[in-house]
Design a protein around this motif. Sequence first.
Motif, PDB file in Angstrom:
ATOM      1  N   LYS A 183      39.224  29.742  55.534  1.00 55.38           N
ATOM      2  CA  LYS A 183      38.636  30.606  54.499  1.00 55.38           C
ATOM      3  C   LYS A 183      39.735  31.217  53.643  1.00 55.38           C
ATOM      4  CE  LYS A 183      34.151  32.341  55.853  1.00 55.38           C
ATOM      5  NZ  LYS A 183      33.289  33.511  55.836  1.00 55.38           N
ATOM      6  N   LYS A 184      39.472  31.287  52.346  1.00 52.57           N
ATOM      7  CA  LYS A 184      40.476  31.860  51.444  1.00 52.57           C
ATOM      8  C   LYS A 184      40.557  33.372  51.590  1.00 52.57           C
ATOM      9  CE  LYS A 184      37.182  30.473  48.104  1.00 52.57           C
ATOM     10  NZ  LYS A 184      36.751  30.012  46.835  1.00 52.57           N
ATOM     11  N   GLU A 185      41.698  33.932  51.185  1.00 50.53           N
ATOM     12  CA  GLU A 185      41.849  35.391  51.279  1.00 50.53           C
ATOM     13  C   GLU A 185      41.164  36.114  50.131  1.00 50.53           C
ATOM     14  OE1 GLU A 185      46.048  36.157  51.897  1.00 50.53           O
ATOM     15  OE2 GLU A 185      45.918  34.803  53.629  1.00 50.53           O
ATOM     16  N   VAL A 186      41.205  35.530  48.957  1.00 47.35           N
ATOM     17  CA  VAL A 186      40.554  36.153  47.802  1.00 47.35           C
ATOM     18  C   VAL A 186      39.362  35.274  47.412  1.00 47.35           C
ATOM     19  CG1 VAL A 186      40.868  36.995  45.445  1.00 47.35           C
ATOM     20  CG2 VAL A 186      42.825  36.944  47.011  1.00 47.35           C
ATOM     21  N   SER A 187      38.151  35.804  47.543  1.00 47.98           N
ATOM     22  CA  SER A 187      36.960  35.020  47.204  1.00 47.98           C
ATOM     23  C   SER A 187      36.958  34.724  45.700  1.00 47.98           C
ATOM     24  CB  SER A 187      35.700  35.803  47.572  1.00 47.98           C
ATOM     25  OG  SER A 187      35.562  36.919  46.713  1.00 47.98           O
ATOM     26  N   SER A 188      36.169  33.732  45.306  1.00 49.30           N
ATOM     27  CA  SER A 188      36.059  33.435  43.869  1.00 49.30           C
ATOM     28  C   SER A 188      35.584  34.671  43.119  1.00 49.30           C
ATOM     29  CB  SER A 188      35.040  32.321  43.634  1.00 49.30           C
ATOM     30  OG  SER A 188      35.350  31.190  44.386  1.00 49.30           O
ATOM     31  N   ARG A 189      34.612  35.334  43.732  1.00 49.60           N
ATOM     32  CA  ARG A 189      34.012  36.495  43.055  1.00 49.60           C
ATOM     33  C   ARG A 189      35.048  37.581  42.790  1.00 49.60           C
ATOM     34  NH1 ARG A 189      27.951  37.663  44.289  1.00 49.60           N
ATOM     35  NH2 ARG A 189      28.110  35.499  43.614  1.00 49.60           N
ATOM     36  N   GLY A 191      38.359  37.269  42.951  1.00 47.35           N
ATOM     37  CA  GLY A 191      39.489  36.758  42.180  1.00 47.35           C
ATOM     38  C   GLY A 191      39.206  36.773  40.686  1.00 47.35           C
ATOM     39  N   MET A 192      38.018  36.320  40.314  1.00 49.29           N
ATOM     40  CA  MET A 192      37.729  36.279  38.862  1.00 49.29           C
ATOM     41  C   MET A 192      37.549  37.689  38.311  1.00 49.29           C
ATOM     42  SD  MET A 192      33.953  34.548  38.335  1.00 49.29           S
ATOM     43  CE  MET A 192      34.093  33.175  39.465  1.00 49.29           C
ATOM     44  N   GLN A 193      36.966  38.559  39.121  1.00 47.13           N
ATOM     45  CA  GLN A 193      36.765  39.925  38.624  1.00 47.13           C
ATOM     46  C   GLN A 193      38.102  40.639  38.405  1.00 47.13           C
ATOM     47  OE1 GLN A 193      35.636  43.106  41.058  1.00 47.13           O
ATOM     48  NE2 GLN A 193      34.099  43.900  39.630  1.00 47.13           N
ATOM     49  N   ARG A 194      39.012  40.461  39.365  1.00 47.07           N
ATOM     50  CA  ARG A 194      40.327  41.091  39.235  1.00 47.07           C
ATOM     51  C   ARG A 194      41.056  40.541  38.009  1.00 47.07           C
ATOM     52  NH1 ARG A 194      44.698  40.265  43.909  1.00 47.07           N
ATOM     53  NH2 ARG A 194      42.922  40.832  45.223  1.00 47.07           N
ATOM     54  N   THR A 197      39.517  41.897  34.664  1.00 46.55           N
ATOM     55  CA  THR A 197      39.754  43.321  34.392  1.00 46.55           C
ATOM     56  C   THR A 197      41.234  43.669  34.271  1.00 46.55           C
ATOM     57  OG1 THR A 197      39.525  43.768  36.764  1.00 46.55           O
ATOM     58  CG2 THR A 197      37.600  44.182  35.399  1.00 46.55           C
ATOM     59  N   THR A 198      42.149  42.835  34.814  1.00 43.82           N
ATOM     60  CA  THR A 198      43.565  43.259  34.795  1.00 43.82           C
ATOM     61  C   THR A 198      44.556  42.272  34.177  1.00 43.82           C
ATOM     62  OG1 THR A 198      44.056  42.342  36.992  1.00 43.82           O
ATOM     63  CG2 THR A 198      43.193  44.600  36.929  1.00 43.82           C
ATOM     64  N   SER A 199      44.203  40.989  34.019  1.00 45.35           N
ATOM     65  CA  SER A 199      45.233  40.042  33.584  1.00 45.35           C
ATOM     66  C   SER A 199      45.361  39.985  32.060  1.00 45.35           C
ATOM     67  CB  SER A 199      44.918  38.638  34.106  1.00 45.35           C
ATOM     68  OG  SER A 199      45.890  37.728  33.627  1.00 45.35           O
ATOM     69  N   PRO A 200      46.563  40.223  31.532  1.00 52.01           N
ATOM     70  CA  PRO A 200      46.752  40.100  30.078  1.00 52.01           C
ATOM     71  C   PRO A 200      46.615  38.660  29.603  1.00 52.01           C
ATOM     72  CG  PRO A 200      48.857  40.445  31.193  1.00 52.01           C
ATOM     73  CD  PRO A 200      47.795  40.603  32.239  1.00 52.01           C
ATOM     74  N   PHE A 201      46.667  37.702  30.531  1.00 56.55           N
ATOM     75  CA  PHE A 201      46.538  36.293  30.148  1.00 56.55           C
ATOM     76  C   PHE A 201      45.077  35.869  29.997  1.00 56.55           C
ATOM     77  CE2 PHE A 201      50.532  35.806  32.991  1.00 56.55           C
ATOM     78  CZ  PHE A 201      51.329  36.376  32.003  1.00 56.55           C
ATOM     79  N   TYR A 202      44.148  36.739  30.401  1.00 59.05           N
ATOM     80  CA  TYR A 202      42.740  36.325  30.382  1.00 59.05           C
ATOM     81  C   TYR A 202      42.260  36.003  28.969  1.00 59.05           C
ATOM     82  CZ  TYR A 202      37.925  35.671  31.562  1.00 59.05           C
ATOM     83  OH  TYR A 202      36.687  35.090  31.705  1.00 59.05           O
ATOM     84  N   ALA A 203      42.684  36.805  28.002  1.00 59.10           N
ATOM     85  CA  ALA A 203      42.265  36.576  26.611  1.00 59.10           C
ATOM     86  C   ALA A 203      42.772  35.222  26.115  1.00 59.10           C
ATOM     87  CB  ALA A 203      42.778  37.696  25.713  1.00 59.10           C
ATOM     88  N   ALA A 246      47.350  38.958  37.023  1.00 55.89           N
ATOM     89  CA  ALA A 246      46.418  39.991  37.511  1.00 55.89           C
ATOM     90  C   ALA A 246      47.180  41.088  38.259  1.00 55.89           C
ATOM     91  CB  ALA A 246      45.374  39.354  38.430  1.00 55.89           C
ATOM     92  N   GLN A 247      46.498  42.199  38.463  1.00 56.84           N
ATOM     93  CA  GLN A 247      47.109  43.323  39.162  1.00 56.84           C
ATOM     94  C   GLN A 247      46.215  43.760  40.313  1.00 56.84           C
ATOM     95  OE1 GLN A 247      50.156  44.219  38.819  1.00 56.84           O
ATOM     96  NE2 GLN A 247      49.903  45.799  40.337  1.00 56.84           N
ATOM     97  N   PRO A 248      46.603  43.612  41.611  1.00 60.68           N
ATOM     98  CA  PRO A 248      47.827  42.917  42.029  1.00 60.68           C
ATOM     99  C   PRO A 248      47.756  41.403  41.756  1.00 60.68           C
ATOM    100  CG  PRO A 248      46.481  43.493  43.934  1.00 60.68           C
ATOM    101  CD  PRO A 248      45.844  44.154  42.755  1.00 60.68           C
TER     102      PRO A 248
END
Length: 324
Positions: A183-189, A191-194, A197-203, A246-248
């Motif tokens: 099992k992954k440590e960060v779920s898709s849900r 991971g995408m939310q973080r 809301t925090t990654s400057p690369f998202y745009a 993302a942060q973190p």
Amino acid sequence: MSKWVRAHTNIALIKYWGKEDEEFIIPKNNSLSLTLDAFYTDTRVTFDSSLKEDQLILDGEEQDASALKKVSTILDIVRNKAELTDYALVESINYVPTAAGLASSASGLAALAGAANEASELNLSAQELSRLARRGSGSASRSIYGGFVEWEKGINDETSFAHPIDNANWDIGMLFIIVKQAKKEVSSRDGMQRTVTTSPFYAGWLSTLDQDLTDMKLSIAEQNIDKVGAIAERNALKMHATTLGAQPPFTYWTADSMIAMDAVRKLRKENYSVYFTMDAGPNVKVICKQSEMDKIKKALLAYFDEEQIISAKPGPGIQVLENR
Ligand code: ADP
Ligand code: DP6
Ligand code: CO
């Protein structure tokens, strides 16, 4: 007794990565996937007046509250529509590793939508099933259909659903390189939310999606595997780049993922039509010609064990299993 329903997983070539609306699971962008035959889920729903709450038994084990929440979201919608009050027993078998980045939420929640439809006798259309599955997990909206499928982001619950765009009845397939089943440590849900809301690369990610989607649809229409693969690969790399900002910060890649990606690049230099994509997990999916799959699998044995490499062909949409 209600019927078992089977849904296959799908792997996105243009990724869904981010929600505009968390509750209704309306995505930020259209996505496009290929449904595959090798991995799937079988699920049965039984409404039962003696139950005090919904129950999810996955691979023989009772599941925790977070898994049950996705399931009850779908069951609540169905109960509401069908004017039912009983809680339900959900029995499910994943013929796919759960939460390992191999899209178990896509096959799992699509199978559940289909099974709840059978148990409630609602007779929902495929489009309604896609909307229902979407409420459990976004990628599940696409697993209602076989072949290449586009999920139109829409603007609300009524307008956000998937539709088939090509039956993929041509020389294309996918090899799965399983570097880790855990099992992954960060779920898709999460991971995408973080990331949203925090990654400057998202745009930056969002700004090139229309082009990737347009190019992808044209390339599918041409049945051009090299174009399809190259666009999928660049799209996946952009998606994964967003998580580093993302942060973190986080990444789904491991050292073995890098080995797999390098192996694919090397095979490409040897003139195979091979490209990779990755989802929210360390496993690598190789887009290639069905006709070259055996040779590519052999070449990958220089890096990975036989059991780690699974061949997949385009798969079908959801099916009610009459005799299970
Ligand atoms: P994946 O890469 O496997 O899709 P996700 O983090 O998106 O990983 O989703 C995994 C979650 O999906 C599980 O923790 C569980 O909540 C749900 N799930 C997976 N399979 C099923 C199933 N067969 N029935 C109901 N829920 C499922
Ligand atoms: C990277 O559909 O698993 O695989 O909607 O929160 O359940 P939720 O997430 P999920 O996300 C899939 C993300 C992806 C890309 C894709 O399948 O399009
Ligand atoms: Co998922």
